[in-house]
Design a protein around this motif. Structure first.
Motif, PDB file in Angstrom:
ATOM      1  N   GLU A   1       0.833  -1.213   0.000  1.00 53.70           N
ATOM      2  CA  GLU A   1       0.000   0.000   0.000  1.00 53.70           C
ATOM      3  C   GLU A   1       0.861   1.254   0.000  1.00 53.70           C
ATOM      4  N   GLN A   2       1.896   1.252   0.830  1.00 58.47           N
ATOM      5  CA  GLN A   2       2.773   2.421   0.906  1.00 58.47           C
ATOM      6  C   GLN A   2       3.510   2.659  -0.409  1.00 58.47           C
ATOM      7  N   VAL A   3       3.988   1.569  -1.030  1.00 55.46           N
ATOM      8  CA  VAL A   3       4.728   1.684  -2.293  1.00 55.46           C
ATOM      9  C   VAL A   3       3.809   2.157  -3.411  1.00 55.46           C
ATOM     10  N   MET A   4       2.592   1.638  -3.470  1.00 56.06           N
ATOM     11  CA  MET A   4       1.638   2.073  -4.502  1.00 56.06           C
ATOM     12  C   MET A   4       1.361   3.564  -4.385  1.00 56.06           C
ATOM     13  N   LYS A   5       1.141   4.035  -3.159  1.00 56.05           N
ATOM     14  CA  LYS A   5       0.835   5.455  -2.954  1.00 56.05           C
ATOM     15  C   LYS A   5       2.038   6.337  -3.273  1.00 56.05           C
ATOM     16  N   SER A   6       3.223   5.931  -2.790  1.00 54.45           N
ATOM     17  CA  SER A   6       4.408   6.766  -3.018  1.00 54.45           C
ATOM     18  C   SER A   6       4.815   6.782  -4.487  1.00 54.45           C
ATOM     19  N   THR A   7       4.624   5.654  -5.196  1.00 52.96           N
ATOM     20  CA  THR A   7       4.968   5.599  -6.616  1.00 52.96           C
ATOM     21  C   THR A   7       4.033   6.488  -7.422  1.00 52.96           C
ATOM     22  N   TYR A   8       2.752   6.441  -7.106  1.00 51.32           N
ATOM     23  CA  TYR A   8       1.786   7.318  -7.798  1.00 51.32           C
ATOM     24  C   TYR A   8       2.156   8.788  -7.551  1.00 51.32           C
ATOM     25  N   ARG A   9       2.464   9.122  -6.322  1.00 54.18           N
ATOM     26  CA  ARG A   9       2.797  10.522  -6.005  1.00 54.18           C
ATOM     27  C   ARG A   9       4.071  10.957  -6.712  1.00 54.18           C
ATOM     28  N   ARG A  10       5.048  10.065  -6.826  1.00 55.38           N
ATOM     29  CA  ARG A  10       6.296  10.409  -7.518  1.00 55.38           C
ATOM     30  C   ARG A  10       6.051  10.685  -8.999  1.00 55.38           C
ATOM     31  N   HIS A  11       5.117   9.973  -9.604  1.00 55.73           N
ATOM     32  CA  HIS A  11       4.842  10.142 -11.031  1.00 55.73           C
ATOM     33  C   HIS A  11       3.899  11.297 -11.321  1.00 55.73           C
ATOM     34  N   THR A  12       3.066  11.678 -10.366  1.00 57.01           N
ATOM     35  CA  THR A  12       2.045  12.689 -10.644  1.00 57.01           C
ATOM     36  C   THR A  12       2.137  13.948  -9.776  1.00 57.01           C
ATOM     37  N   GLY A  13       2.749  13.826  -8.610  1.00 54.89           N
ATOM     38  CA  GLY A  13       2.776  14.936  -7.686  1.00 54.89           C
ATOM     39  C   GLY A  13       1.541  15.009  -6.816  1.00 54.89           C
ATOM     40  N   PHE A  14       0.649  14.013  -6.913  1.00 50.97           N
ATOM     41  CA  PHE A  14      -0.603  14.032  -6.154  1.00 50.97           C
ATOM     42  C   PHE A  14      -0.800  12.718  -5.417  1.00 50.97           C
ATOM     43  N   ARG A  15      -1.836  12.691  -4.575  1.00 48.32           N
ATOM     44  CA  ARG A  15      -2.148  11.515  -3.763  1.00 48.32           C
ATOM     45  C   ARG A  15      -3.284  10.721  -4.400  1.00 48.32           C
ATOM     46  N   ILE A  16      -3.370   9.443  -4.008  1.00 48.85           N
ATOM     47  CA  ILE A  16      -4.463   8.586  -4.463  1.00 48.85           C
ATOM     48  C   ILE A  16      -4.747   7.552  -3.379  1.00 48.85           C
ATOM     49  N   ALA A  17      -5.986   7.102  -3.336  1.00 47.94           N
ATOM     50  CA  ALA A  17      -6.376   6.065  -2.374  1.00 47.94           C
ATOM     51  C   ALA A  17      -6.116   4.689  -2.965  1.00 47.94           C
ATOM     52  N   VAL A  18      -5.867   3.732  -2.096  1.00 51.05           N
ATOM     53  CA  VAL A  18      -5.672   2.339  -2.491  1.00 51.05           C
ATOM     54  C   VAL A  18      -6.722   1.513  -1.768  1.00 51.05           C
TER      55      VAL A  18
END
Length: 409
Positions: free
Chosen positions: A391-408
């Motif tokens: 969960e942490q890796v999915m969220k941090s990877t999304y934020r690194r690619h987009t600059g924003f947050r997302i729910a998992v």
């Protein structure tokens, strides 16, 4: 009647009832099929009986030919006998000597051969299938056939056929990560019930490397061929698994492209009733992939009309009978990204290209630690004890690619 006898009986019956139809139900020759190591000794006798030179190239070609004949014994294999078809490319492993082997094995009764034809209007590949004589050597089906992709980064043309390309730093990186992932994943004991899975991954792009690019699994009983319920029963090295998914990934990516942090569920934003959500998701995704409103509405209505009678009655009681009113609500609710709606399938393909880049980095994180990680496009399966890390890796990877947050979820 034993298992092999049943197969032969079914083949004979199908050929007698409608031989033309049976030949047309052929499978394509697949260069990625292989035999497990413990069964490769079967080839020794065939080399001697068919008078085939024992060269390294011939061992590989005969192995692939046998694997194709054994992968589905009740159906023929479509194969070209033309030298032009067997030119070496990044997508091929077997060579033209396969054709000589086919002819030798046919002459000695190991396989049946129906040659193809070519006219100015049409052409037809030849068909081959195993005889009882060959099946005597090979009684361990289906575990005899495995899959090992020839090329891990595939580019498809407008006809969905493999297309050659020049490697770049990006394609080389993708290939390197997938090669490591395939080694780690296939070395683990991954089971779905009694079936052992060998989830080889390949990345498939559509016409250019900015479109699609999602990770696919290949092979017999491959991972992405399982239902959601079947995936819950997977074990990795004897451990139970967890599957986590991004929540509203594609709409969230579009909001991120507009510099907006989206919060909430992009599908339920127009109707919070849980029963309606599957239809809402279909509507929004068709809006993101269709070329116009008519195509989007038709696709969404088609989904609704193909529900079971019980589901249809439930939707009707909730006042849901067609897609159009909800499409209009989505345009209002998602006004910030509505200009992406109905702009053609390339919108969806670009979104999938983005989510595939994110997925590759999530897989890479675990593979670097020799931890199996099984992607199902934009969801991921790992052993249950790695749930929090996933969960942490999915969220941090999304934020690194987009600059924003997302729910998992």
């Amino acid at each position: 009647m034993n298992f092999r006898g049943n197969i032969l009986h079914n083949i004979r019956k199908q050929r007698q009832d409608n031989p033309g139809a049976w030949l047309n139900e052929s499978l394509p020759f697949d260069h990625g099929l292989r035999l497990p190591t413990e069964y490769k000794a079967l080839m020794t006798t065939l080399f001697d009986e068919c008078n085939i030179a024992k060269r390294r190239e011939n061992f590989i070609n005969l192995e692939i030919l046998l694997a194709n004949l054994l992968r589905h014994r009740s159906r023929p294999i479509a194969i070209s006998l033309s030298p032009n078809h067997w030119k070496k490319s990044r997508y091929t492993r077997a060579g033209f000597s396969v054709v000589r082997m086919v002819k030798n094995m046919h002459e000695r009764g190991f396989l049946e051969l129906r040659t193809g034809y070519r006219t100015h209007k049409e052409s037809r590949l030849s068909r081959i299938w195993a005889t009882e004589k060959l099946l005597e050597y090979c009684k361990a089906y289906p575990r005899m056939v495995c899959y090992e992709p020839v090329e891990l980064v595939e580019l498809r043309d407008e006809n969905k056929q493999p297309k050659d390309y020049k490697d770049t730093a990006r394609t080389q990186r993708i290939r390197a990560i997938l090669a490591k992932a395939n080694k780690v994943n296939t070395s683990a004991e991954i089971f779905s019930g009694d079936w052992q899975l060998k989830p080889f991954l390949v990345a498939i792009f559509d016409r250019k490397f900015t479109l699609y690019g999602r990770l696919h699994t290949r092979g017999y009983r491959h991972l992405q061929g399982l239902s959601e319920d079947e995936r819950r029963e997977i074990t990795i090295n004897g451990d139970p698994v967890v599957e986590l998914d991004y929540k509203g990934l594609h709409p969230s990516l579009l909001y991120a492209a507009e510099g907006i942090q989206f919060r909430g569920d992009p599908y339920s934003i127009v109707d919070s009733r849980r029963t309606v959500r599957p239809f809402l998701k279909i509507i929004l995704l068709t809006l993101l992939n269709a070329k116009d409103e008519i195509e989007a509405e038709k696709a969404a209505n088609y989904w609704l009309l193909n529900r079971t009678r019980e589901e249809w009655v439930t939707f009707r009681k909730l006042g849901i009978t067609r897609a159009k009113p909800l499409m209009e609500k989505f345009r209002e609710a998602h006004a910030s990204i509505a200009h992406y709606f109905c702009t053609g399938k390339e919108t969806g393909l670009r979104l999938m290209n983005k989510d595939s880049t994110i997925a590759l980095d999530v897989v890479d994180h675990f593979i670097k630690q020799n931890i199996p990680c099984l992607p199902v496009h934009d969801s991921f399966i790992v052993q249950a004890n790695y749930r929090d890390e996933l969960e942490q890796v999915m969220k941090s990877t999304y934020r690194r690619h987009t600059g924003f947050r997302i729910a998992v979820k």
